[in-house]
Enzyme design. Structure first.
Site, PDB file in Angstrom:
ATOM      1  N   ASP A 143      11.271  11.668 -47.186  1.00  0.00           N
ATOM      2  CA  ASP A 143      12.578  12.158 -46.600  1.00  0.00           C
ATOM      3  C   ASP A 143      12.906  13.192 -47.511  1.00  0.00           C
ATOM      4  O   ASP A 143      12.755  13.141 -48.714  1.00  0.00           O
ATOM      5  CB  ASP A 143      13.660  11.724 -46.113  1.00  0.00           C
ATOM      6  CG  ASP A 143      14.216  10.781 -47.333  1.00  0.00           C
ATOM      7  OD1 ASP A 143      13.391  10.218 -48.297  1.00  0.00           O
ATOM      8  OD2 ASP A 143      15.553  10.687 -47.340  1.00  0.00           O
ATOM      9  N   GLU A 166      15.589   7.835 -48.101  1.00  0.00           N
ATOM     10  CA  GLU A 166      16.093   7.495 -49.760  1.00  0.00           C
ATOM     11  C   GLU A 166      17.463   8.114 -49.892  1.00  0.00           C
ATOM     12  O   GLU A 166      18.182   7.969 -50.371  1.00  0.00           O
ATOM     13  CB  GLU A 166      15.046   7.724 -50.728  1.00  0.00           C
ATOM     14  CG  GLU A 166      15.241   7.462 -52.123  1.00  0.00           C
ATOM     15  CD  GLU A 166      16.156   8.323 -52.797  1.00  0.00           C
ATOM     16  OE1 GLU A 166      16.754   7.929 -53.987  1.00  0.00           O
ATOM     17  OE2 GLU A 166      16.311   9.531 -52.258  1.00  0.00           O
TER      18      GLU A 166
HETATM   19 ZN   LIG Z   1      14.428  11.475 -54.393  1.00  0.00          ZN
END
Ligand SMILES: [Zn+2]
Length: 488
Positions: A123, A190
């Protein structure tokens, strides 16, 4: 006259002893850098470059509001990986945790060894609205130009996902067989905390009783002019990350009309408390991973700096004073406080009945939430102000003497021969903290050489990676797999 002569002689001999001891310490300081070894194999450069370029084109953007995430893009990205890395998908077992977090298991042939894990995330952060036009190349174009690959995720952290998979694909094509199990683990959230990605991977593996020798995540990079007195680029491997907590300072009491104020108003008291905290900061201490950082870089320093760091037992207060001068280095040696929100008042002529402030804290390893709260209460010294604190303490500190750290250091050195590779303390959070509970050690290192400008591009405009660096990152991941498999 005789007395003066005697005291002069004593002073002179003490000075001589001082000089001998400190010079001895300086001249015998041993380098903690391994010699570089020859890098294994050559990779298919075109495949690697085109694959990262294509990977950037998927808008796998994370938003705090998860409903804004376009999961179709995430699905397409996963299908794209299957097409791009046929051998990995044939030889490794793929499990999708929670639908989107990817775990590839590469079976080793020695079940007595504990596995290692390589992790990163696919992501990316959004491109700030209104800044699109400032990009030299569209942020989701994956343009290859000027010897670079451009776009969101080229540094943070599709380079980690594609780099690791390229390394695995290449090793498989050469018939490489690891001795220990290797897990390639890629989170999909994340940038918003990793709760549905890395955290779920960890709980799934934990239920199966899987423990790692080490897990390697993104983190510190190789940067020039990073440490004063060191001419070579320094690569820093995070061995711990600071904790992040929020303290709320609040007061309630009678308000009243602003024409007859009390001497001490609620706003004044909260403002006074913040002022006290800024004036009496948490104590600084050169310890833990930061002390280790200087132990690793000191032998590579110019003579003057080497002299200072080799004699830390004398110069520590001076070193701390210097580090405290800059916010970035001050944050290395103390728990920091940053007042970020202030709430009080609604009307210009009414004294507010309530006032509160939020202080964001970044905790040093070893400082507990309880100790930090205690420190705040003692410092502000106002019993009417209520202090509450929530958040997380710093992660554990991973070993720097074991083969785990050494295999990462050796691999980095093989690829970046000139660089000094050292442990350090990371300020920013990463997925690595989730792996703490199932890994003996967690390390944080992005194997690329950057300028301080590049670092700003990570969540900013014009994020890009030079092709040379990207290919080196792939080499690094191959080296880590090979180095870690030589070990017990
Ligand atoms: Zn990162």
């Amino acid at each position: 006259m005789k007395k003066i002569k005697l005291s002069l002689m004593i002073t002179a001999s003490l000075l001589l002893v001082f000089i001998i001891v400190t010079m001895f310490n300086t001249l015998t300081l041993q380098s903690r850098q391994p010699s570089p070894k020859h890098v294994n194999g050559s990779i298919k450069e075109d495949h690697a470059i085109n694959t990262l370029s294509k990977a950037i084109q998927f808008k796998t953007v994370s938003y705090q509001d998860r409903s804004k995430m376009d999961l179709k893009e995430f699905d397409s990205f996963i299908s794209f990986l299957e097409l791009s890395f046929p051998m990995v998908h044939e030889e490794l077992e793929l499990e999708k945790v929670n639908g989107y977090a990817l775990v590839y298991k590469w079976k080793g042939n020695d079940s007595t060894k504990l596995p290692i894990g390589l992790t990163s995330h696919y992501d990316v952060v959004p491109v700030l609205e209104g800044t699109e036009a400032n990009w030299e190349h569209d942020p989701f174009s994956g343009t290859i130009a000027e010897g670079k690959i451009w776009g969101r995720g080229t540094l943070d952290d599709k380079i980690g996902v594609i780099g690791v998979l390229e390394a695995a694909e290449h090793l498989l094509s050469e018939g490489y067989q690891p001795s220990r199990d290797i897990y390639l683990m890629f989170g999909h959230d994340e940038e918003i905390g990793g709760d549905k990605g890395a955290a779920m991977i960890v709980s799934t593996l934990n239920e199966r009783g899987i423990k790692f020798d080490f897990v390697l995540d993104e983190g510190g990079a190789i940067v020039e002019n990073m440490v004063p007195g060191v001419n070579k680029p320094v690569g820093v491997v995070g061995v711990s990350e600071k904790g992040s907590a929020t303290a709320e300072l609040s007061i309630e009491g009678s308000g009243g009309h602003s024409s007859q104020p009390k001497d001490r108003t609620n706003i004044g008291r909260i403002a006074g408390a913040i002022a006290k905290l800024e004036k009496n900061q948490f104590p600084a201490d050169l310890r833990g991973p930061v002390e280790d950082l200087f132990e690793f870089v000191a032998p590579e320093m110019s003579f003057g700096m080497k002299y200072v760091f080799a004699n830390k037992f004398i110069f520590e207060p001076v070193i701390e004073k210097i580090l405290l001068k800059q916010p970035a280095s001050a944050a290395l040696i103390r728990t920091t406080i940053a007042p970020t929100i202030f709430h009080a008042g609604e009307q210009y002529n009414a004294l507010p009945e309530k006032a509160s402030a939020i202080v964001n804290l970044r905790l040093m390893p070893g400082d507990s939430l309880e100790e930090v709260k205690d420190f705040i209460e003692k410092t502000i010294d106002d019993e009417d102000i209520k202090v509450t604190i929530e958040g997380s303490e710093a992660s554990g500190v991973s070993s720097i003497d074991s083969w785990h750290f050494k295999s990462i250091q050796q691999s980095a050195k093989n690829v970046y021969e000139e660089a000094v590779i050292a442990p350090y303390l990371m300020f920013a959070g990463s997925d690595a903290k989730h792996y703490d509970s199932i890994a003996e050690n967690t390390y944080r290192f992005l194997p690329v050489q950057l300028t301080s400008e590049d670092l700003n591009r990570m969540h900013g405009t014009n994020e890009h990676i030079s092709i040379e660096n990207y290919l080196k990152a792939i080499s690094f991941y191959m080296e880590v797999i090979i180095e870690a498999n030589k070990e017990q």
